[in-house]
Design an enzyme around this catalytic site. Structure first.
Site, PDB file in Angstrom:
ATOM      1  NE  ARG A   1      -0.394   0.754   4.837  1.00 11.68           N
ATOM      2  CZ  ARG A   1      -0.414   0.239   6.064  1.00 11.68           C
ATOM      3  NH1 ARG A   1      -1.134  -0.833   6.310  1.00 11.68           N
ATOM      4  NH2 ARG A   1       0.257   0.820   7.037  1.00 11.68           N
TER       5      ARG A   1
ATOM      6  CB  SER B   1      11.342  10.817   6.761  1.00 11.13           C
ATOM      7  OG  SER B   1      10.416  11.740   7.289  1.00 11.13           O
TER       8      SER B   1
ATOM      9  CE1 TYR C   1       9.256   6.898   9.901  1.00  9.35           C
ATOM     10  CE2 TYR C   1       9.471   9.289   9.915  1.00  9.35           C
ATOM     11  CZ  TYR C   1       9.145   8.116   9.251  1.00  9.35           C
ATOM     12  OH  TYR C   1       8.717   8.176   7.945  1.00  9.35           O
TER      13      TYR C   1
ATOM     14  CB  ALA D   1      15.069   4.931  11.995  1.00 10.04           C
ATOM     15  CE  LYS D   2      11.775   6.638   7.242  1.00  7.85           C
ATOM     16  NZ  LYS D   2      11.855   5.492   6.307  1.00  7.85           N
TER      17      LYS D   2
HETATM   18  P1  NAP Z   1       2.401   2.858   5.028  1.00  6.04           P
HETATM   19  O1  NAP Z   1       1.202   3.298   4.259  1.00  6.04           O
HETATM   20  O2  NAP Z   1       2.265   2.673   6.498  1.00  6.04           O
HETATM   21  O3  NAP Z   1       2.963   1.518   4.356  1.00  6.04           O
HETATM   22  C1  NAP Z   1       4.093   0.877   4.895  1.00  6.04           C
HETATM   23  C2  NAP Z   1       4.092  -0.561   4.438  1.00  6.04           C
HETATM   24  O4  NAP Z   1       5.242  -1.200   5.026  1.00  6.04           O
HETATM   25  C3  NAP Z   1       2.861  -1.330   4.927  1.00  6.04           C
HETATM   26  O5  NAP Z   1       2.310  -2.088   3.877  1.00  6.04           O
HETATM   27  C4  NAP Z   1       3.425  -2.209   6.027  1.00  6.04           C
HETATM   28  O6  NAP Z   1       2.769  -3.449   6.186  1.00  6.04           O
HETATM   29  C5  NAP Z   1       4.832  -2.463   5.515  1.00  6.04           C
HETATM   30  N1  NAP Z   1       5.705  -2.949   6.574  1.00  6.04           N
HETATM   31  C6  NAP Z   1       5.782  -2.505   7.857  1.00  6.04           C
HETATM   32  N2  NAP Z   1       6.666  -3.228   8.541  1.00  6.04           N
HETATM   33  C7  NAP Z   1       7.173  -4.150   7.692  1.00  6.04           C
HETATM   34  C8  NAP Z   1       8.114  -5.192   7.828  1.00  6.04           C
HETATM   35  N3  NAP Z   1       8.734  -5.437   8.992  1.00  6.04           N
HETATM   36  N4  NAP Z   1       8.396  -5.973   6.745  1.00  6.04           N
HETATM   37  C9  NAP Z   1       7.763  -5.752   5.573  1.00  6.04           C
HETATM   38  N5  NAP Z   1       6.858  -4.780   5.374  1.00  6.04           N
HETATM   39  C10 NAP Z   1       6.556  -3.985   6.433  1.00  6.04           C
HETATM   40  O7  NAP Z   1       3.628   3.870   4.840  1.00  6.04           O
HETATM   41  P2  NAP Z   1       3.945   4.943   3.677  1.00  6.04           P
HETATM   42  O8  NAP Z   1       3.380   6.245   4.107  1.00  6.04           O
HETATM   43  O9  NAP Z   1       3.614   4.393   2.339  1.00  6.04           O
HETATM   44  O10 NAP Z   1       5.532   5.070   3.857  1.00  6.04           O
HETATM   45  C11 NAP Z   1       6.459   4.324   3.084  1.00  6.04           C
HETATM   46  C12 NAP Z   1       7.877   4.744   3.470  1.00  6.04           C
HETATM   47  O11 NAP Z   1       8.022   6.159   3.279  1.00  6.04           O
HETATM   48  C13 NAP Z   1       8.217   4.483   4.937  1.00  6.04           C
HETATM   49  O12 NAP Z   1       9.579   4.119   5.054  1.00  6.04           O
HETATM   50  C14 NAP Z   1       7.981   5.831   5.578  1.00  6.04           C
HETATM   51  O13 NAP Z   1       8.728   5.974   6.772  1.00  6.04           O
HETATM   52  C15 NAP Z   1       8.451   6.757   4.480  1.00  6.04           C
HETATM   53  N6  NAP Z   1       7.887   8.117   4.573  1.00  6.04           N
HETATM   54  C16 NAP Z   1       6.537   8.321   4.496  1.00  6.04           C
HETATM   55  C17 NAP Z   1       6.050   9.632   4.592  1.00  6.04           C
HETATM   56  C18 NAP Z   1       4.587   9.942   4.494  1.00  6.04           C
HETATM   57  O14 NAP Z   1       4.222  11.133   4.662  1.00  6.04           O
HETATM   58  N7  NAP Z   1       3.696   9.000   4.240  1.00  6.04           N
HETATM   59  C19 NAP Z   1       6.943  10.691   4.766  1.00  6.04           C
HETATM   60  C20 NAP Z   1       8.300  10.432   4.857  1.00  6.04           C
HETATM   61  C21 NAP Z   1       8.762   9.138   4.745  1.00  6.04           C
HETATM   62  P3  NAP Z   1       1.501  -3.592   7.183  1.00  6.04           P
HETATM   63  O15 NAP Z   1       0.393  -2.893   6.499  1.00  6.04           O
HETATM   64  O16 NAP Z   1       1.269  -5.050   7.285  1.00  6.04           O
HETATM   65  O17 NAP Z   1       1.899  -2.948   8.471  1.00  6.04           O
END
Ligand code: NAP
Length: 253
Positions: free
Chosen positions: A16, A142, A154, A157-158
């Site tokens: 997702r 991030s 977080y 980590a980032k």
């Molecule tokens: P998200 O919607 O929460 O999706 C994260 C996905 O990672 C989920 O499908 C989750 O699975 C999966 N996941 C979590 N733990 C895992 C593991 N141990 N092994 C395999 N898969 C795992 O997050 P997103 O917003 O798309 O973010 C994606 C990346 O961008 C992340 O690294 C996040 O920190 C970074 N980011 C996001 C934003 C933002 O504004 N959204 C901003 C900066 C950085 P489950 O559904 O089963 O938990």
């Protein structure tokens, strides 16, 4: 530059949000795509979309922090889809809290998924890349790497992801491998929806407050990140390595 044999990309957290958009985009770019997430069935709908559009994709259920599961998944991807020479370390979780309330479990959980997971995946996949004499690694950092209230785990980590990425670029460059990081700002996904819920506001209110601070005047979408990944992964981007690209609708760092 085009190739007759498609490359194989491995995208973690691809069920997702940003990971799903990256998987769709790389498939549209002509790559075979392995979608890795905790639950294989959660990848089914994106895998189907890619198949329906004429692409090649495979869903794989793996915890990126589990060393033996990572190795088993990569062997499966190699045999069923092709040797992975593109890696997008995108899987992520939040366990936000102010420092004085942050548990050791929440610290470790965030470090394990983001840092240990990226390390395990990259160490396993680099073997295919060095053998091929070509590879592309893109790690999700991030804007929180610059510091963010309630996110000591977080943010650490980032920021760690950025040092990891630069070191990969230095060590692996001679094998034709590039490593870059993308540092998104606010992107509309379930992750930011969960943040809105945690702070007790509706997502619309959260989004409109955040958007006021964004120079381009809108929130980011997963496709905004997928576009940047597509560039770093492209054949012609071989001289761009060790960089951190802030994709945040305006300056971050
Ligand atoms: P998200 O919607 O929460 O999706 C994260 C996905 O990672 C989920 O499908 C989750 O699975 C999966 N996941 C979590 N733990 C895992 C593991 N141990 N092994 C395999 N898969 C795992 O997050 P997103 O917003 O798309 O973010 C994606 C990346 O961008 C992340 O690294 C996040 O920190 C970074 N980011 C996001 C934003 C933002 O504004 N959204 C901003 C900066 C950085 P489950 O559904 O089963 O938990």
């Amino acid at each position: 530059m085009t190739r007759s044999t498609p490359r194989t990309a491995l995208v973690t957290g691809a069920a997702r949000g940003i990971g799903a958009a990256v998987a769709r985009r790389l498939a549209a770019d002509g790559l075979s795509v392995a979608l890795v997430d905790l639950d294989e069935a959660s990848c089914d709908s994106v895998v189907k979309e890619i198949h329906d559009a004429g692409g090649r994709a495979l869903g794989c259920g793996v915890d990126v922090a589990d060393e033996s599961a990572v190795h088993a998944a990569i062997e499966r991807i190699d045999s069923e889809l092709g040797e992975p020479t593109v890696l997008v370390n995108n899987a992520g979780i939040l366990r936000d809290n102010l420092l004085f309330k942050m548990s050791v479990e929440d610290w470790d959980a965030v470090m394990n998924v983001h840092l240990r997971g990226s390390f395990l995946m990259t160490r396993a996949v680099q073997e295919y890349m060095t053998t091929a004499g070509w590879g592309r690694i893109v790690n999700l950092s991030s804007t929180s790497a610059l510091g963010n209230r309630g996110q000591a785990n977080y943010a650490a980590a980032k920021a760690g992801i950025q040092g990891f990425t630069k070191t990969l670029a230095i060590e692996l460059g001679k094998f034709g491998i590039t490593a870059n990081a993308i540092a998104p700002g606010f992107i509309e996904t379930e992750m930011t929806m969960a943040t809105a819920e945690r702070v007790g506001v509706t997502f619309d209110d959260f989004k409109s407050a955040v958007t006021k601070q964004i120079p381009v005047g809108r929130g980011g979408l997963p496709d905004d990140i997928a576009h940047a990944v597509s560039f770093f992964v492209s054949e012609d981007a071989g001289y761009v390595s060790g960089q951190v690209l802030y994709v945040a609708g305006g300056p971050a760092a």
